[in-house]
Design a protein around this motif. Structure first.
Motif, mmCIF file in Angstrom:
data_model
loop_
_atom_site.group_PDB
_atom_site.id
_atom_site.type_symbol
_atom_site.label_atom_id
_atom_site.label_comp_id
_atom_site.label_asym_id
_atom_site.label_seq_id
_atom_site.Cartn_x
_atom_site.Cartn_y
_atom_site.Cartn_z
ATOM 1 N N VAL A 84 40.139 -10.329 56.694
ATOM 2 C CA VAL A 84 40.102 -11.135 57.921
ATOM 3 C C VAL A 84 38.724 -11.764 58.107
ATOM 4 C CG1 VAL A 84 40.130 -11.009 60.444
ATOM 5 C CG2 VAL A 84 41.946 -9.927 59.127
ATOM 6 N N ILE A 85 37.660 -10.952 57.999
ATOM 7 C CA ILE A 85 36.318 -11.479 58.242
ATOM 8 C C ILE A 85 35.914 -12.472 57.167
ATOM 9 C CG2 ILE A 85 34.853 -9.831 57.002
ATOM 10 C CD1 ILE A 85 34.364 -10.874 60.659
ATOM 11 N N ALA A 86 36.418 -12.304 55.947
ATOM 12 C CA ALA A 86 36.136 -13.263 54.882
ATOM 13 C C ALA A 86 36.752 -14.620 55.217
ATOM 14 C CB ALA A 86 36.675 -12.746 53.548
ATOM 15 N N ASN A 87 37.979 -14.628 55.715
ATOM 16 C CA ASN A 87 38.624 -15.882 56.114
ATOM 17 C C ASN A 87 37.901 -16.528 57.282
ATOM 18 O OD1 ASN A 87 41.327 -16.654 54.731
ATOM 19 N ND2 ASN A 87 41.415 -14.420 54.873
ATOM 20 N N ILE A 88 37.473 -15.701 58.227
ATOM 21 C CA ILE A 88 36.723 -16.228 59.368
ATOM 22 C C ILE A 88 35.416 -16.858 58.892
ATOM 23 C CG2 ILE A 88 35.471 -15.586 61.466
ATOM 24 C CD1 ILE A 88 37.603 -13.460 61.973
ATOM 25 N N PHE A 203 30.334 -4.813 59.325
ATOM 26 C CA PHE A 203 30.144 -6.233 59.625
ATOM 27 C C PHE A 203 29.472 -6.493 60.973
ATOM 28 C CE2 PHE A 203 33.673 -6.027 56.588
ATOM 29 C CZ PHE A 203 33.160 -6.853 55.593
ATOM 30 N N SER A 204 29.206 -5.435 61.744
ATOM 31 C CA SER A 204 28.450 -5.538 63.003
ATOM 32 C C SER A 204 29.007 -6.604 63.937
ATOM 33 C CB SER A 204 26.968 -5.832 62.709
ATOM 34 O OG SER A 204 26.421 -4.891 61.829
ATOM 35 N N SER A 205 30.315 -6.645 64.063
ATOM 36 C CA SER A 205 30.944 -7.635 64.934
ATOM 37 C C SER A 205 31.421 -6.984 66.230
ATOM 38 C CB SER A 205 32.116 -8.313 64.213
ATOM 39 O OG SER A 205 33.037 -7.358 63.733
ATOM 40 N N ILE A 227 38.873 -19.341 65.739
ATOM 41 C CA ILE A 227 38.585 -18.817 64.407
ATOM 42 C C ILE A 227 37.807 -17.512 64.494
ATOM 43 C CG2 ILE A 227 37.431 -19.247 62.216
ATOM 44 C CD1 ILE A 227 39.870 -21.024 62.673
ATOM 45 N N SER A 228 36.721 -17.512 65.266
ATOM 46 C CA SER A 228 35.822 -16.348 65.329
ATOM 47 C C SER A 228 36.316 -15.245 66.250
ATOM 48 C CB SER A 228 34.441 -16.791 65.787
ATOM 49 O OG SER A 228 34.469 -17.201 67.158
ATOM 50 N N TYR A 239 43.301 -15.387 62.558
ATOM 51 C CA TYR A 239 43.454 -14.717 61.264
ATOM 52 C C TYR A 239 43.834 -13.246 61.436
ATOM 53 C CZ TYR A 239 41.619 -18.848 59.003
ATOM 54 O OH TYR A 239 41.465 -20.134 58.548
ATOM 55 N N THR A 240 43.339 -12.625 62.493
ATOM 56 C CA THR A 240 43.747 -11.253 62.785
ATOM 57 C C THR A 240 45.219 -11.205 63.155
ATOM 58 O OG1 THR A 240 41.543 -10.571 63.499
ATOM 59 C CG2 THR A 240 43.402 -9.297 64.336
#
Length: 277
Positions: A84-88, A203-205, A227-228, A239-240
């Protein structure tokens, strides 16, 4: 009455675990120890309460399947959130600036996320979904428990209705369907932990609107909030949602293949629940 007793027991131990983790303060090793201890205590209390109130073997929390379920679930959760984070990131919604200032924070976050994943799965899947399914069948129970799970995240600091709906669709659907497919709490616990640990400690999100953490990477969310995920974090990203819907569909397909879906008809529910365990 059984539902209320089990619900109260899990809420109580969740409160105690939360106090223990909070009391650890900035000591990452104490936080790790407190979180793991709280998680173990929660499983013990759940199993004891279910055994006492339902007079049966607690197969959904069997120690025999704990290790395999937790490992598979954790690996899956780490992989899914990484995807997911890669797509974002590819679409401009996440940017890494380097290593975090306090990467050891990832140690304490392991305990925090372990306690959170275990207590939430026991509450929402082990108690809420399981009892509602007995009364209504799988589909209604899946929908209601997922909505309650999402609504609970409205209490978070940066919560939004869209973010809570995303948690209901992706998180509630994915975790509940993992339980339905396996009839075990260990896979969804591992999945929940792996997802949240990757999100916070690696990923510290932002985690479900609860703020960012000192993880391994120093990063920020950027660009379009669709997106984010914006202030709520990546869990409010499209994406999630897409990932959650896809994984939910796969787990439900497996559940259907294994005969673990419980029908709505009252006369068929008892037999189906017995076979599904």
């Amino acid at each position: 009455m059984r539902f209320l007793l089990q619900f109260a027991a899990v809420v109580a131990v969740s409160f105690v675990a939360g106090l223990a983790v909070t009391a650890a303060g900035d000591n990452v090793w104490l936080m790790l120890a407190a979180g793991v201890a709280g998680a173990v205590l929660a499983v013990f209390v759940y199993a004891w309460t279910v055994r006492l109130t339902e007079k049966r073997e607690v197969t959904e929390a069997s120690a025999r399947t704990a290790a395999s379920g937790l490992v598979r679930g954790t690996v899956l959760g780490l992989a899914l959130f990484s995807a997911v984070i890669a797509n974002i990131a590819v679409n401009g919604g996440y940017r890494v600036h380097g290593l975090g200032e306090h990467p050891t924070g990832a140690i304490g976050l392991a305990g925090f996320m372990a306690a959170a994943a275990v207590t939430e799965e026991l509450l929402y899947r082990g108690v809420l979904f399981r009892h509602v399914e007995r009364w209504t069948g799988t589909w209604i129970a899946l929908t209601l428990s997922a909505l309650v799970f999402g609504a609970a995240h409205l209490l978070n600091d940066n919560a939004t209705p869209w973010g809570a709906l995303c948690v209901a669709i992706a998180g509630g659907g994915m975790l509940t369907s993992a339980y339905i497919a396996t009839r075990s709490l260990w896979l969804p616990i591992g999945l929940h932990f792996g997802w949240n640990y990757a999100q916070s400690a690696i990923f510290s999100s932002e985690v479900s609107g609860n703020g960012t953490n000192d993880g391994l990477l120093y990063a920020e969310s950027t660009g379009n909030a669709w997106i984010s995920g914006g202030q709520f974090g990546p869990e409010a990203s499209v994406y999630t949602v897409l990932t959650g819907v896809l994984v939910t569909a796969v787990f439900l397909w497996l559940a259907h293949r294994r005969g673990r879906l419980v029908p709505m008809r009252r006369e068929a529910r008892t037999a189906a629940l017995t076979l599904a365990r």
